[in-house]
Design an enzyme around this catalytic site. Structure first.
Site, mmCIF file in Angstrom:
data_model
loop_
_atom_site.group_PDB
_atom_site.id
_atom_site.type_symbol
_atom_site.label_atom_id
_atom_site.label_comp_id
_atom_site.label_asym_id
_atom_site.label_seq_id
_atom_site.Cartn_x
_atom_site.Cartn_y
_atom_site.Cartn_z
ATOM 1 N N GLU A 1 -5.298 -25.212 -4.732
ATOM 2 C CA GLU A 1 -5.564 -26.418 -5.522
ATOM 3 C C GLU A 1 -6.056 -26.050 -6.912
ATOM 4 O O GLU A 1 -5.799 -26.762 -7.884
ATOM 5 C CB GLU A 1 -6.554 -27.320 -4.775
ATOM 6 N N GLY B 1 -9.588 -26.718 5.985
ATOM 7 C CA GLY B 1 -9.926 -27.829 5.111
ATOM 8 C C GLY B 1 -10.296 -29.044 5.933
ATOM 9 O O GLY B 1 -11.430 -29.206 6.385
ATOM 10 N N GLY B 2 -9.321 -29.913 6.155
ATOM 11 C CA GLY B 2 -9.560 -31.188 6.829
ATOM 12 C C GLY B 2 -10.383 -31.081 8.107
ATOM 13 O O GLY B 2 -11.348 -31.840 8.305
ATOM 14 N N SER C 1 -3.590 -26.595 7.464
ATOM 15 C CA SER C 1 -3.531 -27.488 8.634
ATOM 16 C C SER C 1 -3.877 -26.790 9.948
ATOM 17 O O SER C 1 -3.309 -27.102 10.990
ATOM 18 C CB SER C 1 -2.173 -28.184 8.726
ATOM 19 N N ASN D 1 -13.720 -25.266 4.266
ATOM 20 C CA ASN D 1 -13.651 -25.655 2.859
ATOM 21 C C ASN D 1 -13.761 -27.179 2.781
ATOM 22 O O ASN D 1 -12.802 -27.886 3.076
ATOM 23 C CB ASN D 1 -12.321 -25.151 2.281
ATOM 24 N N TRP D 2 -14.935 -27.637 2.397
ATOM 25 C CA TRP D 2 -15.171 -29.092 2.392
ATOM 26 C C TRP D 2 -14.460 -29.774 1.224
ATOM 27 O O TRP D 2 -14.378 -30.994 1.177
ATOM 28 C CB TRP D 2 -16.680 -29.383 2.335
ATOM 29 N N LYS D 3 -13.984 -28.997 0.250
ATOM 30 C CA LYS D 3 -13.301 -29.552 -0.929
ATOM 31 C C LYS D 3 -14.167 -30.636 -1.572
ATOM 32 O O LYS D 3 -15.386 -30.528 -1.567
ATOM 33 C CB LYS D 3 -11.894 -30.050 -0.549
ATOM 34 N N HIS E 1 -7.889 -20.470 -4.791
ATOM 35 C CA HIS E 1 -7.408 -21.520 -3.895
ATOM 36 C C HIS E 1 -6.218 -22.236 -4.537
ATOM 37 O O HIS E 1 -6.200 -22.457 -5.742
ATOM 38 C CB HIS E 1 -8.519 -22.519 -3.559
HETATM 39 P P1 PGA Z 1 -6.265 -27.869 5.334
HETATM 40 O O1 PGA Z 1 -6.790 -27.041 4.050
HETATM 41 O O2 PGA Z 1 -6.862 -27.220 6.547
HETATM 42 O O3 PGA Z 1 -6.757 -29.267 5.124
HETATM 43 O O4 PGA Z 1 -4.779 -27.766 5.331
HETATM 44 C C1 PGA Z 1 -6.878 -25.640 4.081
HETATM 45 C C2 PGA Z 1 -7.391 -25.126 2.754
HETATM 46 O O5 PGA Z 1 -7.015 -25.662 1.714
HETATM 47 O O6 PGA Z 1 -8.185 -24.173 2.710
#
Ligand code: PGA
Length: 257
Positions: A102, A239-240, A218, A13-15, A100
């Site tokens: 967010e 994500g990250g 994470s 997930n590149w956000k 998601h």
């Molecule tokens: P993260 O994000 O790996 O940066 O914690 C995961 C996600 O929101 O899908």
């Protein structure tokens, strides 16, 4: 419950990250890095770079799926700023995220909207990764399983057993997303097993055994193997660490397929 049918899935997930140049470079490096993997993989790319990224995936012959992070539950019309599933299909998208954290907790999407989106995406023939998970206060109050059950039942309300083949669940404890804090493998396994139990109650044992349930929050190369070794953890939503091809590739490798 058995794990034998479930092919691991890892989504990146590149956000709201990358730009035209870095998105192009990242997908090039990701397709290259994933060449020898048999895991199912996807990248969830900012809307404006979808076509660019689609071109690189196509040119590389990679099986990585092109994904979108959001979409409208409506097919067209007066929805300023929104993007329809039809538009996403035009860009080559085959997988979408719904629910998601967010979007739930920053943008304010509720269970009803997430359900409408999930159903619309399934009707459009898309794969849907339905994200669920508790916030820190909920965990501390012992409400983790209740929150997961509520979000799962609401998100899948009206979804038939026959449509479940296009559904993947992502369990993402909100306090672990982007914080560097990860659920312990045992805590994550416990939540995943309970989620699978809810699916068995909603549908049946067979449907529950076949469903992929991803962990997110994470996940990184240094903790992926121990999480993915758990019997009910079938992959990750990253994500990250998905912004670095080598890290994303190492997590995909940790699925062992
Ligand atoms: P993260 O994000 O790996 O940066 O914690 C995961 C996600 O929101 O899908």
């Amino acid at each position: 419950m058995g794990t034998s049918h479930r092919n691991p899935f890892v989504g990146g997930n590149w956000k709201m990250n990358t730009n035209a140049e870095s998105a192009h470079a990242l997908i090039g490096a990701v397709t290259d890095r994933l060449k020898s993997s048999n895991a199912e993989t996807a990248v969830y790319v900012p809307f404006v770079y979808l076509r660019e990224v689609a071109g690189v995936i196509k040119g590389s012959g990679s099986s990585v799926r092109l994904g979108a992070q959001d979409f409208s539950e409506k097919p067209d019309g007066a929805m300023t700023g929104c993007v329809s599933l039809g538009m996403l299909k035009d860009c080559g998208v085959t997988s979408v995220l719904a629910g998601h954290s967010e979007r739930r907790h920053i943008i304010g999407e509720d269970d009803a909207l997430i359900n409408a989106k999930t159903r619309a995406a399934l009707e459009a023939g898309m794969q849907v990764v339905l994200c669920i998970g508790e916030q820190l206060e909920e965990r501390e109050a012992g409400k983790t399983d209740g929150v997961n059950e509520r979000q799962l039942r609401a998100g899948l309300n009206g979804v038939s057993k026959g449509e479940l083949g296009n559904v993947v669940i992502a369990y993402e404890p909100v306090w672990a997303i982007g914080t560097g804090k990860t659920a312990t493998p045992d805590d994550a396994q416990d939540a995943h097993a309970k989620i699978r139990g809810v699916l068995a109650a909603m549908y049946d044992q067979d449907a529950a055994v076949q469903m992929r349930i991803l962990y997110g929050g994470s996940m990184k190369p240094s903790n992926a193997a121990e999480l993915l070794a758990m019997p009910d953890i079938d992959g990750g939503l990253i994500g990250g660490a998905s912004l670095k091809a080598e890290d994303f590739g190492a997590i995909v490798d940790a699925t062992g397929v």
